[in-house]
Scaffold this active site. Structure first.
Site, PDB file in Angstrom:
ATOM      1  CB  VAL A 552     -11.447   8.488   2.077  1.00 31.70           C
ATOM      2  CG1 VAL A 552     -11.907   9.147   3.378  1.00 31.70           C
ATOM      3  CG2 VAL A 552     -11.921   7.042   2.022  1.00 31.70           C
ATOM      4  CG  ASP A 661     -10.372  -6.485   3.333  1.00 28.02           C
ATOM      5  OD1 ASP A 661      -9.378  -7.229   3.294  1.00 28.02           O
ATOM      6  OD2 ASP A 661     -10.478  -5.445   2.668  1.00 28.02           O
TER       7      ASP A 661
END
Length: 836
Positions: A552, A661
């Site tokens: 990212v 998750d």
């Protein structure tokens, strides 16, 4: 907290005993707006309930001919949920048997005007000691028929409840079928079944009328009603006071405005109008067909018939025939156009007030709201501060509902405008042959008139809508481009080259401008070019995070809007991750879900663009020694926000979404530390026809529910388990998967059991993060600890839903002390032995 019933109990043969009526109920967690449900695999002739018996959970009553079923049903995301969290609520309802109509179609619900039952505890339907039918929830009566049973039947033990093949739920004497104490046909909701009546008892004044539901999901009463009054005419009303459709008078065969009643030869009718009552009922001429009539959320009365060939309902007729004839159907500050694919649209200067309501077909409640507030209030000593409001002319319309005439004589449109402008509550005016008309507040019932598919000022009136002056500003023309284009033909090759460069830059700026408009206007995902994202991230130079599927990078658009760009890598996983995130989070909008701005898909280049979260992820604040410790109030609000986000995913989306998750690394924090659930690359979409799904194991060790390891089909309860582990970490400031004794590897998942033991010992404060120095709210700590322990129970059906978690954390529902999770206790025992 009571332990929830499992949602996937196997179908079993019905049996009747002295304490409980047990019958199978197909899994009915499908969203009501979809109205799809699997056909029932078993049928039963049991259609009565006697004193001493009860109906609960997945039990149901089925009418003798198998046409209708009665039972408790979950209503996903209902606004009438008393918690206000948007979670599931439970109501007693009657629907067409799924063996006959394999598309869930509710025709009646109990306690419609009150609060539905909400909670993990299973409500029960039974006959009370006084002979009334009651719903008991957690030991309290949530709903009762309140019939005068004792006056009609001295022996309450002989009272019996039956579901008839007409769909009528009847409470009567067991020995005398004509001794009826109460029946659902006397208390209709939005549906009129064959044999049921609407009308008025002229002696008592009691009315039997239909009232629409609030929206496609919420069964609470809505804005529209249909009733038969003393005049013998059926009327449809908005807000129980404004009529917008009339059936006309009864001519002996049908109502004068409804000739369709006899045209199709499907039904016969009964109309009564005497000194005692006025009533209307219809019956089927062919009993083999399945038909019903109801008052829709749209305010239209619809007659439908089931068609086996298409396995769907087919419309026989609709009244009013056009949507725009329904009063206030689009809500305030809207225009209705029956020729458009979507009849409702916002007026200039206004935007949809509540997209969630519109998605559920409830536009009349919120309508549209102003983009820019009026400047009328900015007056000081009689002098306007700033620019005065202006008017936008909307031609070819049917004027709004409830106009007011201007006081005094108004000679011209200009004078009419000034009269409206001088009154801060005036929102629109129109000047015509009727003089000067003005409107205050919301504008309702504006209809766009059309001629040959285009608006025409020659048909309809002109409505002048009051807007802030800012709404009339237009972008300045790019004079440089205009000059260059005008002289370009006479310039040499160099000038032409310069012109090409300028035009390319202009197109790029325009594209950026349109992109920014989409981002800030929330009009959907933006399709970025790879070169644009490369430029925005300065060639991906500032890395702010990394995961199993990519990295990212921080970026900035031309207007300084900060973004986070996830660049995916790995051929197969890259494509899988890309599709999972776009399909799951790309269309969602919630305060506690990270907002996806757009994406890039050019060949093997797959990038996802999100809003930037300046305070990074939750784990950075909980586990890094260098980070400043979050105070208790911030921690509790983060826990509540994450719970709300998960409740939205599990209970309010068109398709259920299981994140798969949940961990601190996937919870991002904005500038105000508002939590945003992120990283949907492992998410699983679950259609509302199914309650569980088979999938490969996914997630992170330490947050994996036991069912992942056992290989069974999963439900949203795997997210509940992961949330419980995260909640423990928020409280303790320690990782649940920490290793206590070197590299043995056997010491993980120890702190949850340590906390569970302290909870049972009444000493949870010793488990709280030391960095808080005891500066906490003890009641909230105990509540959060109990919730966390319920969430990590071994068996999924013992864990609460996320909607229930929100209610508990908000303090709306009390919670009991949970039992020790046995599987984790065994793991912790082995870990302790290894450490010793």
């Amino acid at each position: 907290m009571s332990v929830p019933r499992p949602i996937d109990q196997p179908t079993h043969r019905p049996h009747l005993n002295s304490s409980r009526l047990a019958m199978p109920l197909p899994v009915l967690l499908a969203l009501l707006c979809a109205l799809h449900a699997p056909a029932s695999s078993a049928s039963t002739a049991t259609y009565s309930l006697s004193p001493g018996q009860s109906l609960a959970g997945d039990d149901k009553l089925v009418s003798s001919g198998g046409k209708f079923a009665l039972g408790f049903i979950q209503i996903p995301g209902s606004d009438s949920n008393p918690s206000g969290s948007g979670g599931n609520s439970t109501q007693l309802g009657i629907w067409f048997s799924l063996n006959r109509v394999p598309k869930l179609t509710l025709v009646w619900v109990a306690n419609r005007g009150g609060s539905p039952v909400a909670g993990a505890a299973s409500p029960e339907l039974t006959i009370s000691g006084d002979g009334n039918l009651v719903i008991v929830d957690r030991g309290k009566v949530a709903w009762s028929t309140r019939a005068d049973v004792t006056a009609n039947n001295n022996n309450n033990n002989r009272t019996v409840l039956l579901l008839l093949d007409t769909g009528n739920l009847v409470l009567r004497s067991a020995s005398n079928a004509s001794d009826v104490m109460w029946q659902s046909f006397d208390h209709p909701t939005d549906t009129l079944l064959p044999g049921a009546t609407i009308g008025l008892d002229k002696v008592t004044g009691r009315s039997r009328r239909l009232v629409s539901r609030k929206n496609r999901i919420d069964q609470a009463p809505g804005a529209y009603s249909m009733e038969l009054g003393r005049s013998g005419v059926v009327q449809m009303l908005w807000d129980a006071s404004v009529p917008y459709w009339s059936s006309g008078e009864w001519n002996g065969d049908y109502f004068s405005s409804v000739p369709e009643m006899t045209a199709r030869h499907l039904i016969g009718s009964t109309f009564v109008n005497d000194d005692r009552e006025v009533s209307f009922a219809y019956h089927l001429l062919d009993e083999t067909i399945t038909m019903y009539s109801f008052l829709d959320v749209s305010g239209q009365r619809k007659m439908l018939v089931w068609q086996d060939a298409t396995r769907d309902w087919v419309t026989v007729y609709v009244h009013p025939t056009t949507q725009c004839e329904v009063h206030a159907v689009c809500g305030p500050f809207t225009a209705c156009d029956d020729s458009a694919p979507a009849p409702c649209s916002c007026m200039k200067g206004f935007s949809v007030g509540s997209p969630e309501d519109w998605d559920l077909d409830d536009r009349s409640t919120s309508g549209c709201r102003r983009n820019t507030q009026l400047n009328c209030a900015s007056i000081s000593n009689g002098t306007m501060v700033g620019m005065a409001d202006m008017f936008y002319a909307m031609p070819a319309v049917r004027l709004p509902y409830n106009p007011h005439s201007a006081a005094g004589y108004v000679a011209s449109a200009a004078e009419c405008e000034q009269v409206c402008l001088s009154n801060c509550s005036c929102t629109a005016y129109s000047f015509g042959s009727g003089g000067c008309s003005m409107w205050h507040g919301g504008l309702l019932n504006v209809k766009q008139r059309q001629i040959d598919g285009a608006s025409s000022s020659g048909d309809g009136e002109i409505l002048h809508i009051r807007l802030a002056a800012k709404e009339f500003r237009t972008r300045k023309n790019n004079s440089v481009v205009i000059i260059l284009v005008a002289i370009g033909a006479g310039l040499n090759a160099l000038v032409i080259l310069v012109l090409v460069v300028v035009l390319r830059r202009t197109r790029r700026n325009k594209r950026y401008s349109e992109t920014l408009d989409k981002i800030h206007g929330g009009s959907g995902l933006v399709s970025f070019r790879y070169s644009d994202l490369r430029r925005a991230t300065r060639d991906f130079s500032e890395k702010i995070g990394a995961g199993g599927f990519g990295s990212v990078f921080k970026g900035s658009l031309n207007d300084s809007t900060t973004i986070a760009v996830k660049r995916l890598y790995g051929c197969y996983q890259q494509e899988k991750q890309f599709r999972a995130e776009v399909s799951s989070i790309g269309i969602l909008h919630h305060t506690n879900l990270v907002k996806m701005v757009g994406f890039c898909c050019e060949g093997d280049k797959k990038l996802l663009v999100y809003e930037h979260m300046p305070n990074s992820s939750l784990d950075a604040h909980l586990f890094r020694s260098s980070a400043k410790a979050l105070n208790w109030r911030t921690r509790y609000q983060i826990a509540l926000g994450v719970a709300r986000g998960l409740a939205y995913l599990h209970e309010s989306c068109l398709d259920y979404i299981i994140h798969c998750d949940i961990k601190p690394q996937n919870i991002l924090l904005d500038a105000l530390f508002v939590p945003k659930i992120a990283d949907f690359g492992m998410a699983k979409l679950l259609t509302r026809d199914f309650s569980r799904v088979m999938t490969t194991t996914r997630g992170t060790i330490g947050y994996l529910a036991p069912e992942w390891i056992s290989g069974v089909a999963i439900t949203p309860k795997v997210d509940v388990y992961g949330y419980g582990m995260v909640l423990l970490e928020i409280i303790s400031g320690r990782m649940n998967a920490n290793e206590e004794c070197g590299s043995s590897g056997d010491g993980i998942v120890y702190f949850p059991i340590q906390m569970a033991r302290k909870l049972l010992e009444g000493n949870v404060m010793s488990f709280v993060d030391d960095r808080l120095n005891g500066d906490v709210i003890v009641d909230e700590v105990e509540r959060a600890c109990k919730v966390a322990c319920w969430c990590i129970q071994d068996r999924e059906f013992e864990r609460p839903t996320m909607g229930k978690v929100v209610q508990i954390l908000e303090g709306l529902v009390e919670v009991d002390t949970p039992p020790m999770p046995k599987l984790l206790e065994a793991i912790a025992g082995r870990s302790h032995s290894a450490c010793t």
